[in-house]
Design a protein around this motif. Sequence first.
Motif, mmCIF file in Angstrom:
data_model
loop_
_atom_site.group_PDB
_atom_site.id
_atom_site.type_symbol
_atom_site.label_atom_id
_atom_site.label_comp_id
_atom_site.label_asym_id
_atom_site.label_seq_id
_atom_site.Cartn_x
_atom_site.Cartn_y
_atom_site.Cartn_z
ATOM 1 N N GLU A 1 1.554 5.754 -0.097
ATOM 2 C CA GLU A 1 2.151 4.735 0.755
ATOM 3 C C GLU A 1 1.301 3.474 0.658
ATOM 4 O OE1 GLU A 1 4.184 5.027 4.975
ATOM 5 O OE2 GLU A 1 2.014 4.865 5.231
ATOM 6 N N TYR A 2 1.957 2.326 0.677
ATOM 7 C CA TYR A 2 1.260 1.046 0.568
ATOM 8 C C TYR A 2 1.761 0.138 1.689
ATOM 9 C CZ TYR A 2 -0.601 -3.227 -1.598
ATOM 10 O OH TYR A 2 -1.288 -4.388 -1.850
ATOM 11 N N TRP A 3 0.985 0.078 2.763
ATOM 12 C CA TRP A 3 1.346 -0.632 3.986
ATOM 13 C C TRP A 3 0.231 -1.629 4.286
ATOM 14 C CZ3 TRP A 3 0.952 2.093 9.388
ATOM 15 C CH2 TRP A 3 1.447 1.240 10.378
ATOM 16 N N PRO A 4 0.313 -2.833 3.720
ATOM 17 C CA PRO A 4 -0.788 -3.785 3.870
ATOM 18 C C PRO A 4 -1.230 -4.036 5.308
ATOM 19 C CG PRO A 4 0.700 -4.542 2.173
ATOM 20 C CD PRO A 4 1.349 -3.340 2.798
ATOM 21 N N LYS A 5 -0.278 -4.194 6.224
ATOM 22 C CA LYS A 5 -0.681 -4.483 7.605
ATOM 23 C C LYS A 5 -1.367 -3.281 8.236
ATOM 24 C CE LYS A 5 0.886 -6.748 11.820
ATOM 25 N NZ LYS A 5 2.044 -7.354 12.555
ATOM 26 N N GLY A 6 -0.859 -2.076 7.962
ATOM 27 C CA GLY A 6 -1.500 -0.874 8.481
ATOM 28 C C GLY A 6 -2.886 -0.671 7.903
ATOM 29 N N PRO B 1 -5.551 -8.538 5.512
ATOM 30 C CA PRO B 1 -5.269 -7.163 5.051
ATOM 31 C C PRO B 1 -5.319 -6.994 3.538
ATOM 32 C CG PRO B 1 -3.687 -7.843 6.722
ATOM 33 C CD PRO B 1 -4.454 -9.072 6.343
ATOM 34 N N CYS B 2 -4.923 -8.021 2.811
ATOM 35 C CA CYS B 2 -4.859 -7.887 1.353
ATOM 36 C C CYS B 2 -6.237 -7.737 0.715
ATOM 37 C CB CYS B 2 -4.120 -9.083 0.745
ATOM 38 S SG CYS B 2 -2.373 -9.166 1.231
ATOM 39 N N PRO C 1 -7.598 -4.161 -3.526
ATOM 40 C CA PRO C 1 -8.614 -3.420 -4.283
ATOM 41 C C PRO C 1 -8.283 -1.949 -4.485
ATOM 42 C CG PRO C 1 -9.684 -4.916 -2.765
ATOM 43 C CD PRO C 1 -8.214 -4.958 -2.440
ATOM 44 N N MET C 2 -7.559 -1.332 -3.546
ATOM 45 C CA MET C 2 -7.160 0.061 -3.722
ATOM 46 C C MET C 2 -6.279 0.211 -4.965
ATOM 47 S SD MET C 2 -4.890 2.510 -1.179
ATOM 48 C CE MET C 2 -3.340 1.658 -1.503
ATOM 49 N N LEU C 3 -5.329 -0.703 -5.135
ATOM 50 C CA LEU C 3 -4.464 -0.645 -6.308
ATOM 51 C C LEU C 3 -5.220 -1.046 -7.571
ATOM 52 C CD1 LEU C 3 -1.096 -2.085 -4.944
ATOM 53 C CD2 LEU C 3 -1.913 0.275 -4.982
ATOM 54 N N ASN C 4 -6.156 -1.985 -7.437
ATOM 55 C CA ASN C 4 -6.969 -2.372 -8.598
ATOM 56 C C ASN C 4 -7.783 -1.201 -9.135
ATOM 57 O OD1 ASN C 4 -6.173 -5.057 -8.837
ATOM 58 N ND2 ASN C 4 -7.734 -5.787 -7.404
ATOM 59 N N THR C 5 -8.244 -0.336 -8.220
ATOM 60 C CA THR C 5 -9.005 0.840 -8.644
ATOM 61 C C THR C 5 -8.183 1.704 -9.592
ATOM 62 O OG1 THR C 5 -10.305 0.899 -6.607
ATOM 63 C CG2 THR C 5 -10.131 2.960 -7.838
ATOM 64 N N LEU C 6 -6.920 1.869 -9.264
ATOM 65 C CA LEU C 6 -6.027 2.666 -10.114
ATOM 66 C C LEU C 6 -5.735 1.947 -11.425
ATOM 67 C CD1 LEU C 6 -3.581 3.798 -7.304
ATOM 68 C CD2 LEU C 6 -5.158 5.287 -8.543
ATOM 69 N N LEU D 1 -0.551 -8.543 -7.956
ATOM 70 C CA LEU D 1 -0.807 -7.635 -6.841
ATOM 71 C C LEU D 1 -1.125 -8.378 -5.545
ATOM 72 C CD1 LEU D 1 -2.918 -4.777 -8.506
ATOM 73 C CD2 LEU D 1 -0.524 -4.702 -7.773
ATOM 74 N N MET D 2 -1.889 -9.447 -5.630
ATOM 75 C CA MET D 2 -2.240 -10.189 -4.419
ATOM 76 C C MET D 2 -1.010 -10.874 -3.833
ATOM 77 S SD MET D 2 -4.585 -10.823 -2.223
ATOM 78 C CE MET D 2 -6.134 -10.380 -3.047
#
Length: 296
Positions: free
Chosen positions: A182-187, A198-199, A204-209, A249-250
């Motif tokens: 799940e990808y919920w920027p505000k959460g 939040p970004c 960075p979480m997606l950048n890791t992948l 991504l940003m």
Amino acid sequence: VEVGAQNENQSLLAAKLKYHVHCVEPSPKSFQNIYGSMIKKLRRNKDHIYDESTKNFIHLYNVAAGRESDQMLDFYTTGGTGDHVNQIDMWNMKRGPVPEDWPEEKKGKMVKVPSIQLDDIIYENKIKPNVLDGLGSDDGSPPPPIDKVYALKIDTQGYEPSVMGGLTKSIQSHKIQYIMTEYWPKGIGLMADRLDDPCSVAVPMLNTLSDAGYKLFALPSQGHPSAWSFTPTIFHHVSNWKNRPLDDLMADCQHYLNFEKEFPNPDYHMGYWTDILAVAPGAEPFVPKKKPTKKR
């Protein structure tokens, strides 16, 4: 591997197909509900869906996946879909307890739950599941060591970056073929105490992948049903792929935060989210199974 399971359905389906299922659920109430429902369905076995070996492929862990092992985390538990780490009012997106006038049936309680790095299960093979009557091998022996994980699903109400932080070895070694998160920027921003930006935590979480060689695929945008009830215009805008900057991504993260600015709703604060599918280099081709067409 399923993190933040909440119910038994997907794990039972995978076990039926003879995949070893590792189900990580920190909520004590949800964990007991999942276990009880699994036992009930396996014993009832309506329409003979499961064979006697199905239970041997199910492994449950009553712990929280996080950045570190051997920590005790504050956890808000109701047994519902919104259980989460920390004391947070998810509906109003604020830290602290839910309002006093919150419906009694939706109120939960704070408990302490132990944490583990998922690497300890997937990469190191050193964390064993809970021993439970009716699940796992008949002699109580642990599941076989994990060589490859076909699919990992993560749904932890904004805690996903911390879960990923405990997966670095498995990600770098491509030990997991498919990761659905799940990808919920505000959460994510709320959980990290970074609602101001939040970004800075979500991207960075997606950048890791991506940096590890995973190819990222976008899924449709979503929101709570109460968001759509405010005006149908929001639904059409949110679900329109052409409005989404998928090559950045940003910008894509900011796109979710902009929804609330473009369509302000005084009664809705949760924001919008999606799921991301990350595919490892050399992953087995995904071929959906279709039901055979009935002849007329």
